[in-house]
Design a protein around this motif. Sequence first.
Motif, mmCIF file in Angstrom:
data_model
loop_
_atom_site.group_PDB
_atom_site.id
_atom_site.type_symbol
_atom_site.label_atom_id
_atom_site.label_comp_id
_atom_site.label_asym_id
_atom_site.label_seq_id
_atom_site.Cartn_x
_atom_site.Cartn_y
_atom_site.Cartn_z
ATOM 1 N N MET A 36 0.842 -1.204 0.000
ATOM 2 C CA MET A 36 0.000 0.000 0.000
ATOM 3 C C MET A 36 0.879 1.257 0.000
ATOM 4 O O MET A 36 0.628 2.200 -0.752
ATOM 5 C CB MET A 36 -0.907 -0.044 1.237
ATOM 6 C CG MET A 36 -1.799 1.139 1.465
ATOM 7 S SD MET A 36 -0.972 2.533 2.278
ATOM 8 C CE MET A 36 -0.541 1.787 3.878
ATOM 9 N N ALA A 37 1.916 1.263 0.837
ATOM 10 C CA ALA A 37 2.778 2.447 0.916
ATOM 11 C C ALA A 37 3.477 2.702 -0.423
ATOM 12 O O ALA A 37 3.543 3.847 -0.898
ATOM 13 C CB ALA A 37 3.807 2.281 2.031
ATOM 14 N N LEU A 38 3.982 1.638 -1.036
ATOM 15 C CA LEU A 38 4.678 1.804 -2.325
ATOM 16 C C LEU A 38 3.702 2.279 -3.399
ATOM 17 O O LEU A 38 4.026 3.131 -4.227
ATOM 18 C CB LEU A 38 5.341 0.487 -2.740
ATOM 19 C CG LEU A 38 6.545 0.075 -1.891
ATOM 20 C CD1 LEU A 38 6.908 -1.390 -2.123
ATOM 21 C CD2 LEU A 38 7.748 0.965 -2.200
ATOM 22 N N THR A 71 0.933 3.993 -2.919
ATOM 23 C CA THR A 71 0.562 5.381 -2.619
ATOM 24 C C THR A 71 1.665 6.327 -3.092
ATOM 25 O O THR A 71 1.389 7.386 -3.664
ATOM 26 C CB THR A 71 0.299 5.561 -1.110
ATOM 27 O OG1 THR A 71 -0.635 4.558 -0.693
ATOM 28 C CG2 THR A 71 -0.283 6.928 -0.804
ATOM 29 N N ALA A 72 2.911 5.928 -2.875
ATOM 30 C CA ALA A 72 4.032 6.756 -3.335
ATOM 31 C C ALA A 72 4.016 6.872 -4.858
ATOM 32 O O ALA A 72 4.199 7.959 -5.414
ATOM 33 C CB ALA A 72 5.358 6.161 -2.861
ATOM 34 N N LEU A 82 -4.925 9.214 -3.027
ATOM 35 C CA LEU A 82 -3.939 8.505 -2.214
ATOM 36 C C LEU A 82 -4.660 7.552 -1.277
ATOM 37 O O LEU A 82 -4.181 6.486 -0.966
ATOM 38 C CB LEU A 82 -3.083 9.489 -1.428
ATOM 39 C CG LEU A 82 -2.303 10.527 -2.242
ATOM 40 C CD1 LEU A 82 -1.361 11.324 -1.339
ATOM 41 C CD2 LEU A 82 -1.502 9.887 -3.371
ATOM 42 N N ALA A 104 10.937 9.427 -2.466
ATOM 43 C CA ALA A 104 9.497 9.360 -2.203
ATOM 44 C C ALA A 104 9.152 10.093 -0.905
ATOM 45 O O ALA A 104 8.180 10.858 -0.839
ATOM 46 C CB ALA A 104 9.035 7.907 -2.133
ATOM 47 N N PHE A 144 6.611 13.335 -0.421
ATOM 48 C CA PHE A 144 5.516 13.430 0.555
ATOM 49 C C PHE A 144 5.681 14.653 1.445
ATOM 50 O O PHE A 144 4.706 15.309 1.796
ATOM 51 C CB PHE A 144 5.433 12.157 1.413
ATOM 52 C CG PHE A 144 4.623 11.065 0.772
ATOM 53 C CD1 PHE A 144 3.241 11.153 0.721
ATOM 54 C CD2 PHE A 144 5.232 9.968 0.192
ATOM 55 C CE1 PHE A 144 2.476 10.155 0.115
ATOM 56 C CE2 PHE A 144 4.481 8.973 -0.419
ATOM 57 C CZ PHE A 144 3.102 9.062 -0.460
ATOM 58 N N THR A 152 -1.952 9.548 5.645
ATOM 59 C CA THR A 152 -0.699 9.615 4.887
ATOM 60 C C THR A 152 0.508 9.399 5.793
ATOM 61 O O THR A 152 1.523 8.841 5.357
ATOM 62 C CB THR A 152 -0.609 10.956 4.137
ATOM 63 O OG1 THR A 152 -1.762 11.075 3.299
ATOM 64 C CG2 THR A 152 0.628 11.011 3.259
ATOM 65 N N LYS A 160 0.867 7.298 7.972
ATOM 66 C CA LYS A 160 1.119 5.847 8.027
ATOM 67 C C LYS A 160 2.006 5.422 6.844
ATOM 68 O O LYS A 160 2.953 4.649 7.006
ATOM 69 C CB LYS A 160 -0.218 5.092 7.987
ATOM 70 C CG LYS A 160 -0.073 3.628 8.333
ATOM 71 C CD LYS A 160 -1.388 2.871 8.289
ATOM 72 C CE LYS A 160 -1.103 1.382 8.303
ATOM 73 N NZ LYS A 160 -2.292 0.565 8.048
ATOM 74 N N VAL A 161 1.681 5.960 5.681
ATOM 75 C CA VAL A 161 2.469 5.664 4.481
ATOM 76 C C VAL A 161 3.911 6.124 4.665
ATOM 77 O O VAL A 161 4.865 5.383 4.405
ATOM 78 C CB VAL A 161 1.859 6.371 3.246
ATOM 79 C CG1 VAL A 161 2.738 6.183 2.019
ATOM 80 C CG2 VAL A 161 0.448 5.857 2.981
ATOM 81 N N ILE A 195 5.871 3.891 6.944
ATOM 82 C CA ILE A 195 6.283 2.624 6.327
ATOM 83 C C ILE A 195 7.466 2.832 5.378
ATOM 84 O O ILE A 195 8.418 2.047 5.367
ATOM 85 C CB ILE A 195 5.090 1.974 5.572
ATOM 86 C CG1 ILE A 195 4.020 1.530 6.574
ATOM 87 C CG2 ILE A 195 5.564 0.785 4.736
ATOM 88 C CD1 ILE A 195 2.688 1.175 5.945
ATOM 89 N N LEU A 196 7.434 3.920 4.619
ATOM 90 C CA LEU A 196 8.553 4.204 3.713
ATOM 91 C C LEU A 196 9.839 4.448 4.502
ATOM 92 O O LEU A 196 10.917 3.980 4.120
ATOM 93 C CB LEU A 196 8.240 5.421 2.830
ATOM 94 C CG LEU A 196 7.093 5.259 1.818
ATOM 95 C CD1 LEU A 196 6.811 6.583 1.116
ATOM 96 C CD2 LEU A 196 7.382 4.174 0.791
#
Lengths: 501, 501
Positions: A16-18, A20-21, A241, B21, B25, B41, B43-44, B47-48
């Motif tokens: 999901m994170a990748l 979204t990026a 997103l 990335a 953001f 976001t 959360k994203v 994770i990244l």
Amino acid sequence: MSKTFEKLQPYLDKVMALQTARNLFEWDSQTLAPIESTDYTSKVIGILADEYMKCLTCDEVKKLVKKLKEDKEQEELTSNEKAIIHELNKTIEELESIPPQEFREFNEFTSLSNRAWVKAKKENDYSHFAPYLKKVIEFKKKFAKYRAKNNQEPYEVMLKDFEECFGIKDLDSFFDKIKKEIVPLLKEVAKKADTVDKDYNFLKYDIEKQKEFCKFLAGYIGFDFNKGVIAESAHPFTLNLHNHDVRITNRFIENNLESAIFSVIHEGGHAIYEMNIDDSITMTPVGKGTSMGMHESQSRFYENIIGRSEAFWTPIYQKLVDTYPENLRNVSLKQFIKGINKAEPSLIRTEADELSYPLHIIIRYEIERMIFTEDVDIERLPEIWNKKYEEYLGLTPPNYSQGILQDTHWSYGEFGYFPSYAIGSAVAAQLYAKIKEVMPFEEYLREGNLLPIREYLRDNIHKYGATKNTNQILLDVTGEEFNADYYVKYLKEKYEKLYEL
Amino acid sequence: MSKTFEKLQPYLDKVMALQTARNLFEWDSQTLAPIESTDYTSKVIGILADEYMKCLTCDEVKKLVKKLKEDKEQEELTSNEKAIIHELNKTIEELESIPPQEFREFNEFTSLSNRAWVKAKKENDYSHFAPYLKKVIEFKKKFAKYRAKNNQEPYEVMLKDFEECFGIKDLDSFFDKIKKEIVPLLKEVAKKADTVDKDYNFLKYDIEKQKEFCKFLAGYIGFDFNKGVIAESAHPFTLNLHNHDVRITNRFIENNLESAIFSVIHEGGHAIYEMNIDDSITMTPVGKGTSMGMHESQSRFYENIIGRSEAFWTPIYQKLVDTYPENLRNVSLKQFIKGINKAEPSLIRTEADELSYPLHIIIRYEIERMIFTEDVDIERLPEIWNKKYEEYLGLTPPNYSQGILQDTHWSYGEFGYFPSYAIGSAVAAQLYAKIKEVMPFEEYLREGNLLPIREYLRDNIHKYGATKNTNQILLDVTGEEFNADYYVKYLKEKYEKLYEL
């Protein structure tokens, strides 16, 4: 929670994170990124796509998904989790069939290819885009071969990416019906086109005021600015997103009042769908509109069924007149409604009226079929395009920008997408027939009260995201699966009334 | 290429992609993202950040870096590769000392914390930000303890993050010199402040015209719009994805002409540094400005040494007058130069004159030292802040927004950053002394020819990125390491001349 599903969660999060990026990079590249950034940034995007693919297709994920598909494990899953596993399995199968290196190259390439399309369209230079288009098509042909099951035609594979409930057969039958019923109607209507005075639409409309009015319209139909933003791009689009960050773009043309107005209502419809996805499934593989067909049904429901109705404009038309008194003072609401519904052959799909619109789709559908079944010379595509426009609409594009270069889709390799627009229109008409039964639809519009309509769509369609497919939704809401007759009936009734046929 | 280095390359690529990335953001969250997106976001972003850390500290990378540090391997490396390994090793050591889960929490939290700061500043409500600030400080204290070597003070650890050549001792001695030499000078100058008529600066300046003029200024000093964009945010900043995508923001105040003008020149200086990084090292761990101190030296070189000089404005002042004839018709170039260099105690760091500027830094430096050595009550920080402003500048902030909430840095946990601004000013003065020797600097400015200056900075500083540190660059360019005497001399000469002391 199922222990096996729990083990899968970190992988779902990473994917999901990748994703979204990647979405944010796409948004950025189309709205803001400087021109020279492309070559460098496409490397980044390629690596993220690669990581996304590696994560989804790693042994551990495949093992867990396989296990979660077993009956015993399924019993422990909630219905959302089952839908996630179903969706995930589909995506893994798709990805597994394409060699990672080629997938990566494709992703890097389409970002260059889109940039080339932007330049080509701007400079009316098909030859600049052609080599990119050719390579994109080669990628897609190869990928479709990898993915085809049971001797499936390559184009069938692509169509199902956007709308799993519709294949070539379904579309042939759908489009045959349209040709049979709508082409004669369009001819009748076009004869009377001269009776509609639409000159007002092509006067000078200050762009800053257009922006302001479109912003008002977005809010009026229910676009929530706390969860979304509007920007500008060459071709309007919607990108999210997650359900709390949904973005649309618009473009403004000084001597065309309608263009930006119906773009913002169209993209607004897409956005409202995504904003209404339930919090419990956002940021999961099913936290998105269920298909492009269903997505387009929502955008076209807003754009055409709501946005081009007299009831919708009754409470707000005066505001538009007040924005441009010098142009609209003497244009009555009645004339305006006739104007925004004027049906006549035209060149640009996104600005076409509801009645001729499906013909634009049929042309693209037929060209795409040719590309993927015959060995068409890419250099000849503009010629083929123009011939079909002559045949179906009696018009010849005067240049590439208003012809074959008008749409962004192919630059991204999105073949099989266009039919979704027509499916969407038909699904919208089918839903409309039902909604009129369950609520005083027109009355709400006349009162400027769009909330009950939005809530109905949310509770019956939007909130489910991709946990149900198009036909399941239609069955649950209307009592039957896809039925194009509603669309034909809707168009006939609307245009016969408007044009007093 | 060294085989070991070749094995490292895919990891470097992945780390670069994840970092790019994260940067995008960050840009997006400060310039565009809708208000409700934050919780989702972040959360994203978490994770990244986690993936970034995992990749950098995985066994394979650590093994390869360790091997590449051996003499035998070093022989096979180019000087850029050596610098990459050095930089990578530093980052790994830093990351390894912080538990991954805490690092992830911190990254998620600072994105919330920054949003809270934006709201708090807007609403002048310190109590809204205080709990976030407290938690950020706790994180930083913990992290500094993890990372401290040989009983290093926590604050020393933080300072070295931004400028590895400067620790507490260096700064104490630097700031002592400033206090001794500059405070008396400021007092002398302030006495004469009344003789400078600067009322023109606070008239009404149409914001659209400010934007246009600032865009012109950015291009004039060398900001390349093919490789960069300008947007707006609460606090101006520079952020780059790579050397072909460098972004700056600005903010516009209707009744303050100078604010946006000097912000765009300042951020433009940062941007030119990043745009001039050599293609051979962009998108590598050393493809960035070498330190915040050196970065600030470039932004302040452009802002103050170039941007506040009479020579710079000679060819373009008339354009500014023509933009706002109603306000500036009767303001001569001489008066304008005196105005933009008016020195007097003020409340806002980013709008302070060159002379009082270091005092703003000393206040923040002293408060940061207190935070990390004493157990200061966070609730009391505004009181401490205000007392220091009274003590050093004789002014009391009338509210939080113009006091402790004015800067964005702490909301991100960027403690130890502020001294870089003062270091930057001093480095800029040291470079200036050299540049004047090697080229007709003033003449170039008077001719509107900034290219030779930009090329000199590119060839002697910018292109090297982080392959050399601040002192190495200073040694190579000026023949000596950091020497604050040039700064003191520069300020004295400039202000004695301006105010005819």
